[in-house]
Design an enzyme around this catalytic site. Structure first.
Site, short mmCIF file in Angstrom:
data_model
loop_
_atom_site.label_atom_id
_atom_site.label_comp_id
_atom_site.label_asym_id
_atom_site.label_seq_id
_atom_site.Cartn_x
_atom_site.Cartn_y
_atom_site.Cartn_z
N ASP A 15 0.86 -1.03 -0.48
CA ASP A 15 0.05 -0.04 0.27
C ASP A 15 0.88 1.32 -0.04
OD1 ASP A 15 -2.78 1.55 0.51
OD2 ASP A 15 -1.32 1.47 2.17
N ARG A 16 0.52 2.07 0.03
CA ARG A 16 0.85 3.57 -0.37
C ARG A 16 1.18 4.34 0.69
NH1 ARG A 16 0.17 8.80 -4.85
NH2 ARG A 16 -0.84 9.59 -2.82
N ASP A 17 0.36 4.98 1.16
CA ASP A 17 0.20 5.63 1.99
C ASP A 17 -0.25 5.23 3.52
OD1 ASP A 17 -0.31 7.74 -0.11
OD2 ASP A 17 -2.03 7.52 -0.41
#
Length: 189
Positions: A15-17
């Site tokens: 996942d990025r954030d």
């Protein structure tokens, strides 16, 4: 202690954030991108082992009119500049109301990433900070690892099969379960 029932991973998706970079809600400014502690070292370690890396990110700010696709691409480029290169990127631009098949916890982005990497979903893990990340992994047939942050709900932690304190611990957990080894050594055997 290696578990023979666990598949060997060929890719670790993130996942990025809140997982790879600090969560800045609806971030459209590359200057605000800050890697999470240890993210660079974890990614370098995985790449050195011959594993593919990728990013799986819900970006509903596009559908909500808070971000443009160009802004998301610019932020992603900054993430890659700081932490990359990544082998695959998957971004869902939809809002929850769109009921698409790609927005986590739906498995669409995991399926797409694995298809692009040429691997079966059982050969991938997805590391994220909320239950939707783990849910997307499990719905796709991949392994989900939860790395809780202050936004992670207690019930998400309680229902996750694999939980780790940080990114390095998540990778160590996958290795301890026998899912990660040096992919290059395996190919030459």
């Amino acid at each position: 202690m290696e578990s023979s029932s666990m598949p060997k991973l060929r890719a670790v998706l993130f996942d990025r954030d809140g997982t790879l970079v600090a969560d800045v809600p609806y971030n459209g400014d590359p200057a605000l991108v800050r890697p999470m502690p240890g993210a660079g070292d974890v990614l370098a370690s995985l790449r050195a082992r011959g594993l593919a890396t990728g990013v799986i990110s819900n970006q509903s700010g596009i559908a909500r009119g808070l971000l443009t696709e160009a802004q998301v691409r610019e932020v992603n480029a900054r993430v890659e500049e700081l932490l990359g290169p990544f082998d695959v990127w998957e971004v869902c631009p939809h809002s929850p109301a769109d009921r698409c098949c790609c927005r986590k916890p739906a498995p669409g982005m995991v399926h797409n990433a694995c298809r692009k990497l040429g691997i079966h979903e059982s050969q991938a893990a997805l590391i994220g900070d909320i239950g939707a990340d783990v849910g997307a992994a499990e719905a796709a047939g991949a392994v989900g690892v939860l790395v809780p942050t202050p936004v992670t709900r207690t019930e998400e932690v309680g229902s996750a099969r694999f939980v780790a304190g940080d990114l390095a611990a998540a990778v160590a957990l996958l290795a301890a379960e026998g899912m990660i080894q040096d992919a290059r050594a395996e190919e030459s055997a």
